[in-house]
Motif scaffolding. Structure first.
Motif, PDB file in Angstrom:
ATOM      1  N   GLY A 106       0.795  -1.225   0.000  1.00 48.38           N
ATOM      2  CA  GLY A 106       0.000   0.000   0.000  1.00 48.38           C
ATOM      3  C   GLY A 106       0.823   1.268   0.000  1.00 48.38           C
ATOM      4  O   GLY A 106       1.232   1.760  -1.039  1.00 48.38           O
ATOM      5  N   SER A 107       1.109   1.782   1.164  1.00 49.11           N
ATOM      6  CA  SER A 107       1.731   3.108   1.291  1.00 49.11           C
ATOM      7  C   SER A 107       3.252   3.052   1.225  1.00 49.11           C
ATOM      8  O   SER A 107       3.860   2.012   1.462  1.00 49.11           O
ATOM      9  N   GLU A 129       2.357   0.493 -11.527  1.00 45.36           N
ATOM     10  CA  GLU A 129       2.038   1.434 -12.592  1.00 45.36           C
ATOM     11  C   GLU A 129       0.575   1.853 -12.570  1.00 45.36           C
ATOM     12  O   GLU A 129       0.258   3.026 -12.735  1.00 45.36           O
ATOM     13  N   ASN A 130      -0.327   0.906 -12.407  1.00 46.72           N
ATOM     14  CA  ASN A 130      -1.763   1.202 -12.401  1.00 46.72           C
ATOM     15  C   ASN A 130      -2.415   0.571 -11.176  1.00 46.72           C
ATOM     16  O   ASN A 130      -3.096  -0.443 -11.292  1.00 46.72           O
ATOM     17  N   PRO A 131      -2.220   1.164  -9.991  1.00 45.91           N
ATOM     18  CA  PRO A 131      -2.793   0.540  -8.791  1.00 45.91           C
ATOM     19  C   PRO A 131      -4.323   0.603  -8.784  1.00 45.91           C
ATOM     20  O   PRO A 131      -4.913   1.577  -9.250  1.00 45.91           O
ATOM     21  N   THR A 132      -4.911  -0.459  -8.286  1.00 46.40           N
ATOM     22  CA  THR A 132      -6.363  -0.491  -8.087  1.00 46.40           C
ATOM     23  C   THR A 132      -6.667   0.110  -6.721  1.00 46.40           C
ATOM     24  O   THR A 132      -5.762   0.271  -5.898  1.00 46.40           O
ATOM     25  N   PRO A 133      -7.922   0.411  -6.422  1.00 45.50           N
ATOM     26  CA  PRO A 133      -8.246   0.928  -5.085  1.00 45.50           C
ATOM     27  C   PRO A 133      -7.813  -0.019  -3.953  1.00 45.50           C
ATOM     28  O   PRO A 133      -7.423   0.429  -2.884  1.00 45.50           O
ATOM     29  N   ARG A 170      -1.352  -6.404   1.124  1.00 44.77           N
ATOM     30  CA  ARG A 170      -2.528  -6.270   0.253  1.00 44.77           C
ATOM     31  C   ARG A 170      -2.537  -7.280  -0.880  1.00 44.77           C
ATOM     32  O   ARG A 170      -3.522  -7.386  -1.601  1.00 44.77           O
ATOM     33  N   GLY A 171      -1.444  -8.007  -1.043  1.00 44.09           N
ATOM     34  CA  GLY A 171      -1.376  -9.035  -2.082  1.00 44.09           C
ATOM     35  C   GLY A 171       0.067  -9.454  -2.300  1.00 44.09           C
ATOM     36  O   GLY A 171       0.988  -8.706  -1.975  1.00 44.09           O
ATOM     37  N   VAL A 172       0.239 -10.645  -2.841  1.00 45.76           N
ATOM     38  CA  VAL A 172       1.571 -11.172  -3.134  1.00 45.76           C
ATOM     39  C   VAL A 172       1.554 -11.848  -4.495  1.00 45.76           C
ATOM     40  O   VAL A 172       0.652 -12.632  -4.774  1.00 45.76           O
ATOM     41  N   GLU A 173       2.540 -11.516  -5.315  1.00 45.88           N
ATOM     42  CA  GLU A 173       2.750 -12.228  -6.579  1.00 45.88           C
ATOM     43  C   GLU A 173       4.077 -12.940  -6.484  1.00 45.88           C
ATOM     44  O   GLU A 173       5.035 -12.401  -5.924  1.00 45.88           O
ATOM     45  N   ARG A 174       4.123 -14.155  -7.007  1.00 42.66           N
ATOM     46  CA  ARG A 174       5.349 -14.958  -6.993  1.00 42.66           C
ATOM     47  C   ARG A 174       5.785 -15.220  -8.431  1.00 42.66           C
ATOM     48  O   ARG A 174       4.977 -15.650  -9.239  1.00 42.66           O
ATOM     49  N   LYS A 175       7.050 -14.934  -8.703  1.00 40.69           N
ATOM     50  CA  LYS A 175       7.576 -15.196 -10.050  1.00 40.69           C
ATOM     51  C   LYS A 175       8.924 -15.859  -9.950  1.00 40.69           C
ATOM     52  O   LYS A 175       9.642 -15.698  -9.020  1.00 40.69           O
TER      53      LYS A 175
END
Length: 93
Positions: free
Chosen positions: A30-31, A55-59, A88-93
Motif C-alpha cells: 500500500g503506502s 504502474e496502475n494501482p487499483t483501489p 494487500r497481495g503477493v505475486e510470486r515469479k
C-alpha cells in the motif's frame, strides 16, 4: 577422505532447493510508509529488497507500493505479518 553421509545429503538438498525453488516475491503493502517499514524489517532479518510503485494501482492496492524480494522461502511474508504490516497481495515469479 571421510565425509559423513548426513553432510553429503544435506548439501544435495540445499543445491536442489537453490536450483528449483528460487523466486521473487512482489509484496503489495500500500503506502510508501509501509514499504519503507517492510524494507527495514526485512533488512534486519537478512533480506535485501527494493521498493517499487505499481504502474496502475487499483483501489485495493492503496497508494500502490510494493516490496520486491528474492528468496528461497516465503519467510519474508511471515516476517511482515508478524511485524503487523498489512499485506494487500503477493505475486510470486
Amino acid at each position: 577422505q571421510n565425509i559423513p553421509l548426513s553432510h553429503i545429503i544435506k548439501c544435495k538438498i540445499i543445491y536442489y532447493v537453490k536450483e528449483d525453488f528460487f523466486m521473487t516475491l512482489y509484496i503489495k503493502v500500500g503506502s510508501i510508509t509501509n514499504a519503507q517499514r517492510s524494507q527495514r524489517v526485512l533488512r534486519q532479518n537478512g533480506y535485501k529488497s527494493i521498493i517499487k510503485k505499481l504502474e496502475n494501482p487499483t483501489p485495493e492496492d492503496g497508494c500502490g507500493y510494493m516490496v520486491v524480494v528474492s528468496t528461497y522461502t516465503e519467510e519474508p511474508i511471515s516476517i511482515l505479518i508478524k511485524e503487523g504490516i498489512q499485506i494487500r497481495g503477493v505475486e510470486r515469479k
